[in-house]
Write a protein that holds these residues in place. Structure first.
Motif, short mmCIF file in Angstrom:
data_model
loop_
_atom_site.label_atom_id
_atom_site.label_comp_id
_atom_site.label_asym_id
_atom_site.label_seq_id
_atom_site.Cartn_x
_atom_site.Cartn_y
_atom_site.Cartn_z
N GLN A 77 -3.80 1.12 -14.85
CA GLN A 77 -3.69 0.17 -13.93
C GLN A 77 -2.38 -0.18 -13.18
OE1 GLN A 77 -6.65 -1.63 -12.37
NE2 GLN A 77 -4.94 -1.63 -10.93
N ALA A 78 -1.26 0.06 -14.18
CA ALA A 78 0.06 -0.14 -13.88
C ALA A 78 0.39 1.02 -13.08
CB ALA A 78 0.98 -0.38 -14.95
N GLN A 79 -0.04 2.13 -13.48
CA GLN A 79 0.40 3.39 -12.65
C GLN A 79 -0.06 3.40 -11.29
OE1 GLN A 79 -0.80 6.97 -14.52
NE2 GLN A 79 0.55 8.37 -13.54
N MET A 80 -1.22 3.06 -11.29
CA MET A 80 -2.05 2.87 -10.00
C MET A 80 -1.41 1.97 -9.17
SD MET A 80 -5.99 3.13 -11.13
CE MET A 80 -6.55 2.62 -9.41
N ASP A 81 -1.01 0.61 -9.68
CA ASP A 81 -0.64 -0.44 -9.14
C ASP A 81 0.84 0.07 -8.26
OD1 ASP A 81 -2.81 -2.02 -9.53
OD2 ASP A 81 -1.83 -3.16 -11.03
N MET A 85 1.75 3.02 -7.49
CA MET A 85 1.91 3.92 -6.25
C MET A 85 0.77 3.14 -5.21
SD MET A 85 0.85 7.46 -7.90
CE MET A 85 -0.37 7.01 -9.39
N LEU A 86 0.29 2.17 -5.53
CA LEU A 86 -0.44 1.39 -4.34
C LEU A 86 0.62 0.43 -3.36
CD1 LEU A 86 -3.72 0.27 -6.01
CD2 LEU A 86 -3.39 1.84 -3.90
N THR A 87 1.50 0.20 -4.39
CA THR A 87 2.74 -0.66 -3.57
C THR A 87 3.64 0.07 -2.71
OG1 THR A 87 4.21 -0.59 -5.39
CG2 THR A 87 2.76 -2.28 -5.58
N GLN A 88 3.61 1.40 -2.92
CA GLN A 88 4.54 2.40 -2.08
C GLN A 88 3.44 3.02 -1.20
OE1 GLN A 88 6.76 5.04 -4.76
NE2 GLN A 88 6.45 3.68 -6.32
N ALA A 89 2.14 2.91 -1.08
CA ALA A 89 1.25 3.70 -0.36
C ALA A 89 1.38 3.32 1.16
CB ALA A 89 -0.18 3.53 -0.78
N PHE A 90 1.12 4.26 1.80
CA PHE A 90 1.13 3.93 3.38
C PHE A 90 0.08 3.13 3.63
CE2 PHE A 90 -0.23 4.70 7.84
CZ PHE A 90 1.07 5.06 8.53
N PRO A 150 4.72 9.17 6.71
CA PRO A 150 6.04 9.57 6.23
C PRO A 150 5.96 10.19 4.80
CG PRO A 150 6.20 7.67 7.20
CD PRO A 150 4.76 7.75 7.08
N ASP A 151 6.80 11.29 4.64
CA ASP A 151 6.89 11.96 3.60
C ASP A 151 7.06 11.06 2.14
OD1 ASP A 151 6.19 14.32 5.01
OD2 ASP A 151 8.14 15.10 5.27
N HIS A 152 7.80 10.16 2.19
CA HIS A 152 8.27 9.47 1.07
C HIS A 152 7.18 8.79 0.45
CE1 HIS A 152 8.59 6.08 4.33
NE2 HIS A 152 8.35 5.42 3.23
N HIS A 153 5.96 8.33 1.10
CA HIS A 153 4.87 7.90 0.57
C HIS A 153 4.15 8.73 -0.75
CE1 HIS A 153 4.88 4.15 3.11
NE2 HIS A 153 5.09 5.05 4.02
N PRO A 154 3.63 8.45 -1.53
CA PRO A 154 2.75 8.86 -2.63
C PRO A 154 1.84 9.67 -2.07
CG PRO A 154 3.24 6.60 -3.45
CD PRO A 154 3.41 6.61 -1.94
N THR A 155 1.35 10.93 -2.52
CA THR A 155 0.56 11.83 -2.12
C THR A 155 -0.83 11.55 -2.83
OG1 THR A 155 0.92 13.60 -3.83
CG2 THR A 155 2.19 13.47 -1.65
#
Length: 248
Positions: A89-93, A95-100, A136-141
């Motif tokens: 969950q922490a790993q997902m969270d 990436m979610l905070t950095q998501a577009f 933008p490219d800096h967001h997680p894929t």
């Protein structure tokens, strides 16, 4: 809008996290209770053997001790599952905070090749809704987020399997409390609990426990170049008696 599907899904995800917190607390409380039961069960088995009661009474006492061992192993597996869930969950969270984030509030991920976009729940966002090139490219894929999402889903599925098995153990204990149980019924019940035991529970058993020994036999029987047999034998495993075939 409150009726958007992705908003409802996010609300449900928050509810699941709150329920997990409550379950973690319950797991710790049950663990403490089982430690006390384990001591009581060990004393009961020792008294049963010392007083040489009827065989059925000895078998029931031994089975009750096994139930406590299985229950303890299940709680251990649930607590390990809780830790892994928290990490996933922490790993997902993170990436979610950095998501577009789209204009309607959806958190989305573009594929590495830049041709598709998926939201956090795995639903594809069409190019007519969002141009992948606008992210933008800096967001997680999606390739970075999807494995973490799949692992989290697998851990939730494992948790439900563990909870279902825990209910089986409670039902077995209740069957003993309700009244007399025949030797055949007891052996069948024990066989069901061993055969239906989740791997996470089996891995938490003491190495010298019969149920763990059975798993070792199964692995040996499926190892390449091992002698061909009709199936793993349960004979000779300490503390386990296979159920008597019908009509035997």
């Amino acid at each position: 809008m409150a009726d958007e599907p992705h908003i409802r899904e996010r609300i449900e995800a928050d509810k699941r996290r709150k329920r997990d917190t409550v379950r973690q607390r319950n797991d710790h409380e049950r663990k403490e209770e089982l430690d006390d039961k384990a001591e009581a069960a060990a004393s009961a088995v020792a008294m049963a053997v010392a007083s040489s009661p009827p065989a059925a009474a000895q078998q029931i006492a031994a089975f009750e001790a096994d139930l406590t061992i299985y229950d303890t192993a299940t709680v251990d597996a649930l607590m390990a599952n809780d830790r892994k869930l928290a990490q996933a969950q922490a790993q997902m969270d993170a990436m979610l905070t950095q998501a577009f984030v789209t204009e309607d509030g959806r958190r989305v991920f573009r594929t590495e090749e830049g041709t598709q976009v998926f939201d956090e729940f795995g639903t594809e966002v069409g190019a007519d809704e969002l141009d992948p090139a606008s992210i933008p490219d800096h967001h997680p894929t999606w390739e970075a987020f999807s494995p973490a999402r799949d692992e989290h889903a697998a851990l939730l599925e494992e948790r439900q399997t563990l909870l279902d098995y825990q209910q089986q153990l409670d039902d077995a204990r209740e069957a003993l409390v309700e009244g007399e149980i025949t030797e055949a019924e007891l052996e069948e019940l024990q066989a069901q609990l061993i055969e239906g035991m989740p791997e996470a529970v089996r891995a938490s058993l003491p190495d010298n426990h019969p149920a763990a020994q059975i798993e070792a036999v199964v692995q040996a029987a499926t190892t390449p170049n091992s002698p061909t047999t009709d199936g793993p034998s349960l004979d000779g495993l300490q503390g386990f008696a296979p159920p008597t075939p019908p009509g035997a």
